[in-house]
Design an enzyme around this catalytic site. Structure first.
Site, short mmCIF file in Angstrom:
data_model
loop_
_atom_site.label_atom_id
_atom_site.label_comp_id
_atom_site.label_asym_id
_atom_site.label_seq_id
_atom_site.Cartn_x
_atom_site.Cartn_y
_atom_site.Cartn_z
CB CYS A 161 43.37 14.74 -3.44
SG CYS A 161 41.88 15.50 -2.78
NE ARG A 204 45.65 9.22 -3.15
CZ ARG A 204 45.89 8.41 -2.13
NH1 ARG A 204 46.32 7.19 -2.37
NH2 ARG A 204 45.72 8.78 -0.90
CD1 TRP A 240 36.18 11.71 -5.04
CD2 TRP A 240 36.28 12.06 -2.84
NE1 TRP A 240 35.04 11.19 -4.48
CE2 TRP A 240 35.07 11.40 -3.14
CE3 TRP A 240 36.55 12.38 -1.52
CZ2 TRP A 240 34.14 11.05 -2.17
CZ3 TRP A 240 35.62 12.03 -0.55
CH2 TRP A 240 34.44 11.38 -0.88
CG ASN A 259 45.31 12.72 0.18
OD1 ASN A 259 44.07 12.69 0.21
ND2 ASN A 259 46.05 11.65 0.43
N GLY A 260 43.53 15.01 2.04
CA GLY A 260 43.03 14.78 3.39
C GLY A 260 42.06 15.87 3.79
CD GLU A 275 30.92 -6.24 -5.16
OE1 GLU A 275 30.65 -5.53 -4.19
OE2 GLU A 275 31.77 -5.92 -6.01
CE LYS A 305 32.55 -4.00 -8.68
NZ LYS A 305 32.39 -3.41 -7.35
CD GLU A 335 30.97 0.54 -7.29
OE1 GLU A 335 31.44 1.39 -6.52
OE2 GLU A 335 31.32 -0.65 -7.25
CG HIS A 389 9.96 -11.13 5.43
ND1 HIS A 389 8.86 -11.55 6.14
CD2 HIS A 389 10.78 -12.21 5.34
CE1 HIS A 389 9.02 -12.82 6.49
NE2 HIS A 389 10.18 -13.24 6.00
CE LYS A 433 41.03 0.41 -7.26
NZ LYS A 433 39.72 -0.23 -7.11
C1 G6P Z 1 35.81 2.81 -2.53
C2 G6P Z 1 35.96 2.07 -3.84
C3 G6P Z 1 35.44 0.65 -3.70
C4 G6P Z 1 36.14 -0.06 -2.54
C5 G6P Z 1 36.01 0.74 -1.24
C6 G6P Z 1 36.90 0.18 -0.15
O1 G6P Z 1 34.47 3.04 -2.25
O2 G6P Z 1 35.26 2.75 -4.87
O3 G6P Z 1 35.67 -0.08 -4.90
O4 G6P Z 1 35.56 -1.32 -2.36
O5 G6P Z 1 36.41 2.09 -1.45
O6 G6P Z 1 38.24 0.38 -0.50
P1 G6P Z 1 39.44 -0.49 0.01
O7 G6P Z 1 40.66 0.10 -0.64
O8 G6P Z 1 39.47 -0.34 1.50
O9 G6P Z 1 39.19 -1.89 -0.40
#
Ligand code: G6P
Length: 608
Positions: free
Chosen positions: A2, A27, A74, A98-99, A480, A484, A487, A503, A603
């Site tokens: 958070c 966050r 969060w 936060n945590g 990736e 993307k 998400e 396979h 994030k």
């Molecule tokens: C979250 C974000 C992703 C990111 C991942 C790793 O899941 O939504 O976009 O790639 O964390 O985060 P970092 O800060 O370690 O790159």
């Protein structure tokens, strides 16, 4: 994970707290809340959902206090309701957290027995009651907090506001970051310097186990053993960056379009362009020539960057690479040799699993290279070598520009290790460096596919499943692309190595499922063409992202071609990242989804 803020202000602080929380929404954004002292007494406003709901609440019922704390959540323990929103309060104090407090159940049972009544499902509320209990026993606020901290298990950053204490805020950190900001007659607490950038650029960081007592006159720091300590003030660069969307509708769109610039800036930091050579901008405290094996650990998109780089380290530097997602690696108990090298990749530098991997590798005697975007982050502080990505603050929750900058740094590291180990000849280095220097221009050119992608995205917004295929370095990019899309748009998507199609996933192919094929004109292009033929033969709908001429020559029946500029194959993923990001972004926008803040995500993931 958070975001938390605290402000001891010269006037009403609610507006400033909201401003700081806006910068922390990356966050988490499940709920938001704020507490201030109104005529000396604690008052709270909280709201479910994003910060704008709290802003509306504050319009209806304003807060005018000159000291306050704020939180953007969060959710981990308990649903994202208003009741579970922070700050949590008692008759004595309010707290934001936060945590995770791991032993909250035991503490709650104990405090309930003592007569405390809990009103939320959160782990955090226990902190409010624990400190209250100690204050009820006669301790003043800072002694109560310091007596409570050793009883808490887990990782946290905390900020406390006390009833009838108009010149006091207390902060504490263990395992989650907390910054102290110094203003003109004002003092601040924040999860990062970015949150405080509108008010001050003079920042000090709490170290593990620290507790800080703030008054408007300054800050008194105590370490985990309670000793008074000094924490150096530093000038934060955060305010130098503009945190606005410019002319874009979303931060994500802005960040996608910034990539030519930030990849260029990052490369300029690592390359001697006139010599055509790599020049690492830091001293390496171990022998690069002696690197025999690399381990890479990361999460999410950063993991995809690491997986792409595995191909480069193995091919260019001839070093075998072990790579794993950090949540697996940290518990896998992988044997590691002393003196080996582990690379952690992370935008935030705070991701809990990646940080735990770093610490595990360090314990095993490994040299740690941190490829991070936040220079002041915990991972940066704990790495032996900090390889910065110069992407600037990334606000969109789904990583874009940090990813391409991670790739740029990892490519330079592969060249540096290759040179040191003698596997990369001088002329080959010069050629690779020329290819890297060409990337920003090619990224800018690749943005030209956007109108075509908007058309593709409109079709994709109506499907249920999408398959991404690629070989070689296009395989991690296929993963990736799928990540993307899911998400951002919540469409189910999977990435596969094109050769694995037969396979299993080939069973899924029908006219309803688009198959996005990443096929730069590289050594495995023909193999990928064969896989496309297998898809076409079963009536699959192919969307090809490839070099236009090569795609034409391949004469496969495709529904759409996203024609990319001609790119030298080795570092092609840094350019091919653009169309996959744009596909996810535009599909989400067509579907009316929030591209910057997708549901359930955050994030910076500072919990396991
Ligand atoms: C979250 C974000 C992703 C990111 C991942 C790793 O899941 O939504 O976009 O790639 O964390 O985060 P970092 O800060 O370690 O790159």
């Amino acid at each position: 994970m958070c975001g938390i803020v605290g402000i001891l202000g010269a006037g009403p602080v609610a507006g400033q707290i909201v401003e700081a929380l806006k910068r922390l929404e990356y966050r988490g954004y499940d709920s938001a809340g704020i507490a201030t002292l109104e005529s000396g007494r604690l008052a709270r406003r909280r709201a479910e959902g994003k910060l704008k709901n709290l802003e509306l609440r504050l319009l209806e019922e304003p807060l005018r206090g000159a000291v306050g704390i704020g939180h953007t959540r969060w959710a981990t323990h308990g649903k994202p309701t208003e009741t579970n929103a922070h700050p949590h309060a008692s008759h004595r104090l309010a707290v934001v957290h936060n945590g995770i407090i791991e032993n909250f159940r035991e503490l709650r049972e104990e405090l309930t027995r003592k007569g405390h009544a809990f009103s939320t499902e959160t782990d955090s509320e226990v902190v409010a009651h624990l400190v209250t209990d100690l204050m009820d026993g006669g301790l003043p606020p800072h002694e109560a907090v310091m007596a409570a901290l050793p009883q808490l298990k887990g990782a946290f950053a905390l900020a406390f506001l006390f009833d009838r204490q108009g010149d006091l805020l207390i902060g504490a950190r263990r395992g989650a970051p907390l910054a102290v900001g110094y203003g003109e007659g004002e003092m601040y607490l924040g999860s990062d310097a970015l949150a405080l950038a509108p008010f001050t650029d003079t920042i000090a960081y709490l170290e593990e186990g620290d507790c800080v007592v703030l008054s408007r006159a300054g800050a008194a720091y105590h370490d985990a053993s309670g000793r008074v300590v000094n924490r150096a003030k530093q000038k934060s660069l955060a305010s130098a960056f503009m945190i606005d969307k410019g002319n874009y509708r979303h931060f994500m769109a802005k960040e996608i379009h910034e990539q030519a610039e930030v990849v260029g800036r990052t490369l300029a930091h690592y390359l001697d362009m006139s010599e055509g050579a790599v020049r690492l901008p830091f001293d390496v405290p171990f022998d690069l020539a002696g690197v025999e094996r690399l381990t890479i650990s990361a999460c999410g998109t950063a993991y995809m960057a690491g997986l792409t780089a595995k191909y480069w380290f193995e091919r260019i530097a001839r070093v075998p690479v072990d790579i794993d997602v950090a949540s697996e690696f940290r518990y896998r108990e992988a044997p590691m040799t002393r003196g080996g090298v582990t690379i952690v990749v992370s935008q935030s530098g705070e991701t809990a699993d990646t940080l735990a991997s770093l610490r595990y590798a360090k314990q095993c005697g490994q040299n740690i290279v941190g490829v991070v975007n936040v220079a002041t982050s915990t991972m940066a502080r704990e790495s032996d070598v900090v390889a910065l990505t110069l992407a600037g603050p990334e606000i969109g929750v789904a990583s874009t520009k940090a990813f391409t900058c991670q790739l740029a740094v990892l490519a330079c590291l592969a060249l540096a290790i290759g040179r040191a180990r003698g596997t990369l000849a001088r002329d080959a280095e010069r050629r690779f460096v020329d290819e890297l220097i060409a990337l920003p221009g090619l990224i800018a050119e690749a943005m030209g596919v956007e109108p075509k992608i908007e058309a593709v995205a409109r079709d994709l917004s109506r499907v249920r499943d999408v398959l991404y295929l690629g070989r070689g370095t296009s395989y991690p990019l296929a993963l990736e692309g799928a990540l993307k899309l899911k998400e951002l748009s919540y469409i189910h998507a999977e990435g596969y190595a094109a050769g694995e199609l037969k396979h299993g996933p080939i069973a899924l192919i029908d006219e309803a499922m688009p198959v996005i094929v990443l096929a730069p004109n590289d050594a495995v292009f023909e193999k990928t063409v064969s896989n496309m033929q297998e898809v076409a033969a079963r009536g699959g709908r192919i969307i090809l992202i490839g070099d236009g001429d090569a795609a034409k020559a391949a004469s496969v029946d495709v529904e759409a071609v996203i024609a990319m500029p001609v790119v030298a194959p080795t570092f092609a993923p840094i350019v091919y990242a653009i169309p996959i990001q744009l596909i996810a972004y535009h599909t989400a926008v067509f579907m009316g989804k929030d591209a910057d803040q997708p549901r359930n995500l955050a994030k910076s993931v500072t919990v396991e």
